[in-house]
Write an enzyme that holds these catalytic residues in place. Structure first.
Site, PDB file in Angstrom:
ATOM      1  CD1 TRP A  28     -10.326   4.516   3.726  1.00 50.27           C
ATOM      2  CD2 TRP A  28     -12.156   5.093   4.849  1.00 50.27           C
ATOM      3  NE1 TRP A  28     -11.080   3.385   3.897  1.00 50.27           N
ATOM      4  CE2 TRP A  28     -12.209   3.704   4.583  1.00 50.27           C
ATOM      5  CE3 TRP A  28     -13.214   5.673   5.542  1.00 50.27           C
ATOM      6  CZ2 TRP A  28     -13.266   2.889   4.992  1.00 50.27           C
ATOM      7  CZ3 TRP A  28     -14.266   4.863   5.945  1.00 50.27           C
ATOM      8  CH2 TRP A  28     -14.285   3.485   5.683  1.00 50.27           C
ATOM      9  CG  ASP A  29      -7.070   2.701   6.080  1.00 49.28           C
ATOM     10  OD1 ASP A  29      -7.782   3.095   5.150  1.00 49.28           O
ATOM     11  OD2 ASP A  29      -6.552   1.571   6.100  1.00 49.28           O
TER      12      ASP A  29
ATOM     13  CD  GLU B 278     -11.274  -0.285  -1.146  1.00 52.91           C
ATOM     14  OE1 GLU B 278     -10.656  -1.359  -1.135  1.00 52.91           O
ATOM     15  OE2 GLU B 278     -10.735   0.826  -1.054  1.00 52.91           O
TER      16      GLU B 278
ATOM     17  CE  LYS C 279     -11.256  -5.075   0.355  1.00 51.25           C
ATOM     18  NZ  LYS C 279     -10.382  -4.204  -0.441  1.00 51.25           N
ATOM     19  CD  GLN C 280     -13.941  -1.752   3.029  1.00 57.26           C
ATOM     20  OE1 GLN C 280     -13.463  -2.119   1.967  1.00 57.26           O
ATOM     21  NE2 GLN C 280     -13.367  -0.859   3.815  1.00 57.26           N
TER      22      GLN C 280
ATOM     23  CE1 TYR D 213      -4.044  -1.533  -0.508  1.00 57.04           C
ATOM     24  CE2 TYR D 213      -3.724  -2.638   1.581  1.00 57.04           C
ATOM     25  CZ  TYR D 213      -4.432  -2.477   0.415  1.00 57.04           C
ATOM     26  OH  TYR D 213      -5.532  -3.263   0.163  1.00 57.04           O
ATOM     27  CD  GLN D 214       0.948   2.896  -4.133  1.00 52.64           C
ATOM     28  OE1 GLN D 214      -0.223   2.582  -4.151  1.00 52.64           O
ATOM     29  NE2 GLN D 214       1.455   3.847  -4.899  1.00 52.64           N
TER      30      GLN D 214
END
Ligand code: IFM
Length: 751
Positions: A313-314, A455, A570-571, A307-308
């Site tokens: 938004w986390d 997502e 997904k969430q 994730y770079q």
């Protein structure tokens, strides 16, 4: 001794021990036992390991692209490599013998122990201690001790700087120069100059040998007060070895003591939950670049390059709340980072035809969008998938505005609002105004073509979460504007002039706030539709959807994944809305939780804490929800310790420490079970503890004052230190008394 999971235990609640640091678990163990300090993260590998074992030291503020797609943080040469020889023969781990690695949570130090042999039949015990200093952020220190089983063999160490380290998406360091005791490297895309230095002290005794090594890292992007990166690393390494391992550790440990005073959450009589929670708090802290307000918290922290190394938004919805009442200055820095990256968000908005600030889905140092167009790959065909996280997932902007508001509620820091917060929320309001569409037929504002929190369902309209966050963000902008009008009229005037905010803008924000479509709970079922047409999708449980996979690592989402045409998320999405927005009646919350929770595949590490948060509230209706909340709390706190998430999905590596889940563990403990909420200038404490927790204690910083909260059984006590300068108003809900008891909660309003 208490088991946390199959290979993981704790002895006192202040350590985590993994008894299976085996090659098959190398990714997991290396991430979990990383040491770090928000500037760098050094993975929990053994000193004799190399790139193939996922050895890496990830350094903040080194974003660089190696392969034309993934701009990520660099990993740097390894100055803690130690090869060991007995009588000239390499001493290697004996995988048939027990080994373990332990995190000492109070001081953030790891210890590794294993048995080793040579091809000549010599054997020895090896132990390693390692920490990343919180006192000198450029420093990692390590002590390796070898005790041969018999007297006599000659021990020697190979202690070079190893340039063979793990780099996820290619080679960033294109020029590497060896200097005495140091390496200089230049990155390929950004030409960042990185220096790594090493100093060692070796002590031999009749029965053992010890090598103490100091590794220091600095880059040309660091703020070094005029010192060059080379001078910085040489000085740091020399100072560390002069101090020695013990003293350098205690200098760092003093900072950790301060951290724990403010951040520890004590759980009575559940050591497994306790250790997992403390592990989570530690991981959330070492992921956070608290030393600066220029850098983001990576979704995988500094545990690897996944994730770079960048913010999602986390950061505002998960990590930040865990600092609001423990280290409000860190919460402030997180938001100041968003202010510093406003220009990147403005560029993204302009590029996509909007106004104001459209914050990046994946944000590095500049705030420009780092998320590539093609994020996942169709593992069946090998074709890249066009994911629209970077252009449609617009809730990140109102999320950030909402975090500004939460920071204000928790601190009443007017300077922050005037200097940073107001500009952020005004620019978000401006963006939202340009994004919403007015539907002439239905006479309402709508958000069309976007991605909500879930997502897997891209290209949806009127996502309930996003529309409500849009409304909240506009409301915050208007409220903050009024606040400044009364309390900082000059700052407000200057800001209006600088941003060209007009009365017409304010009127438009008000109009949209009042006129945006908010999907309401159905009158009969109480269900809120996640987005337009959601209830028309196929209604099957996640198990059925999973059974349709042709390959276990297939991506489930848009455009052709197995979940797209179903109600499986997904969430949490509607439940995410309930977690953020406290205005829904409890029966509405229950109906939606009962409906959506079983339809969530928990494919994102963000899921557990959000479900748990809402379940703790539902305990007021039915105490059995507490057991469910306790399970989700444990799942979020152990997501990495027990490696319950896939390390790769749709061909993309997404392993490492799940920092939102670690922060989520705090959020569930304090805001969920502890029932902490700020409401109209009052701290509410409405706790509900899992059956097996005898007590819960934590510290709260609020409006510049301090409180120690203790929940024992049915009694809630808040104590203020004498150093407080103002009273804090506290309210606690009266509990329904258990059968046969007349005892009620006690709350102290305190000074
Ligand atoms: O931000 C999250 C997203 O909600 C789900 N996928 C992973 C991202 C980073 O944690």
């Amino acid at each position: 001794m208490t088991a946390i999971g199959e290979h993981v235990r704790t002895d006192t609640g202040w350590e985590v021990v993994d008894t299976a640091p085996i090659p098959e678990r190398a990714i997991t163990v290396g991430s979990n036992f990383m040491v770090g300090n928000g500037y760098l993260g050094y993975r929990g590998t053994r000193p004799d390991q190399r790139a193939v074992d996922y050895v890496a030291c990830v350094v903040s503020d080194t974003y660089d692209m190696a392969d034309g797609v993934w701009r990520e943080l660099c990993t740097v040469p390894n100055a803690l490599y130690v090869g060991i020889r007995l009588d000239g023969e390499p001493l290697t781990i004996d995988l048939n013998q027990p080994a373990e690695v332990e995190y000492t949570l109070a001081t953030a130090e790891i210890t590794q122990r294993w048995r080793a042999t040579t091809s000549a039949g010599e054997s020895a015990s090896v132990s390693v201690r390692r920490f990343a200093s919180l006192d000198d952020l450029h420093m990692v220190m390590q002590q390796v001790t070898v005790i041969p089983d018999r007297d006599g063999p000659i021990i020697d160490f190979d202690h070079t700087i190893d340039t063979d380290v793990w780099s996820l998406n290619g080679t960033h360091l294109v020029e590497i120069e060896q200097h005495s005791d140091a390496v200089r490297a230049i990155t390929g895309e950004e030409a960042i100059e990185i220096w790594v230095a090493r100093r060692d002290v070796i002590e031999m005794s009749a029965a053992s040998a010890t090598i103490v090594s100091a590794m220091s890292v600095a880059s040309s992007n660091d703020e070094l007060n005029g010192v060059t990166p080379e001078a910085c690393v040489r000085d740091a390494a020399a100072t560390a070895v002069a101090l020695g391992y013990r003293q350098a550790l205690s200098a760092s440990a003093e900072h950790w003591t301060q951290f724990w005073v403010r951040s520890d959450v004590q759980i009575g009589d559940d050591d497994a939950a306790q250790a997992a929670l403390r592990f989570s708090l530690l991981q959330n802290r070492i992921a956070t670049p608290a030393h600066t307000d220029r850098l983001p918290i990576g979704a995988r922290g500094l545990s690897c390059q996944a994730y770079q190394g960048a913010a999602f938004w986390d950061q505002e919805m998960f990590n930040l709340p865990a600092f609001l009442h423990t280290e409000p200055d860190i919460a402030r820095s997180i938001l100041a980072y968003r202010w510093r990256t406003l220009d990147g968000a403005r560029r993204k908005a302009r590029r996509l035809g909007y106004e104001g600030a459209y914050f990046a889905w994946i944000s590095g140092t500049t705030g420009d969008e780092l998320c590539p167009d093609f994020f996942f790959t169709d593992v069946l065909t090998g074709r890249p998938i066009r994911n629209h996280f970077n252009v449609w997932q617009m809730h990140v902007s109102p999320d950030i505005a909402h975090a500004v508001w939460r920071y204000w509620e928790a601190t009443h820091d007017l300077d922050f609002l005037a200097d940073y917060g107001a500009e952020i929320v005004f620019e978000v309001a401006r963006f939202l105004r340009s994004f919403v569409k007015y539907n002439e037929v239905r006479e309402r504002y709508e958000n069309i073509r976007l991605l909500g929190p879930d997502e897997w369902h891209e290209n949806v309209d009127n996502n309930a979460y996003t529309n409500r966050l849009t409304q909240l963000a506009l409301d915050h902008a208007l409220t903050i504007d009024e606040l400044l009008a009364t309390q900082r009229p000059t700052d407000r005037g200057d800001l209006h002039a600088r941003l060209a905010v007009t009365a017409a803008d304010l009127a438009a924000w008000r109009r949209i706030r009042d006129g945006i479509y908010i999907p309401e709970p159905d009158a009969d079922t109480h269900l809120i539709e996640a987005f337009d047409g959601f209830f028309d999708l196929e209604d099957v449980p996640p198990s059925v959807v999973r059974s349709r996979l042709l390959d276990p690592s297939e991506y489930w989402g848009w455009p052709n994944g197995v979940a797209v045409h179903t109600q499986v998320s997904k969430q949490p999405d509607v439940i995410q809305l309930l977690a953020v927005d406290h205005t829904h009646r409890l029966d509405v919350q229950r109906a939606n939780y009962d409906y959506y929770e079983p339809r969530c595949a928990k494919g994102s590490s963000l899921s557990h804490s959000v479900h748990a948060m809402v379940a703790t509230r539902l305990a007021a209706l039915d105490p059995t929800y507490l057991a469910q909340a306790a399970r989700d709390f444990f799942d979020t706190a152990t997501i990495d310790l027990l490696a319950t998430q896939h390390a790769a999905v749709g061909g993309t590596f997404i392993g490492g420490i799940h920092t939102a889940a670690t922060a989520g563990a705090y959020n569930v403990a304090v805001y969920g079970f502890g029932g902490v909420a700020i409401e109209n200038g009052t701290v509410r404490l409405d706790p509900a503890l899992p059956d097996n927790w005898s007590s819960l204690r934590f510290h709260l910083a609020v409006w510049g004052q301090q409180l120690d909260v203790s929940i024992d059984g049915r009694e809630v006590t808040a104590t203020a230190p004498t150093t407080n300068t103002a009273p804090v108003s506290i309210a606690a809900a009266a509990l329904p008394a258990p059968a046969g008891s007349s005892k009620r909660r006690r709350a102290s309003s305190t000074r």
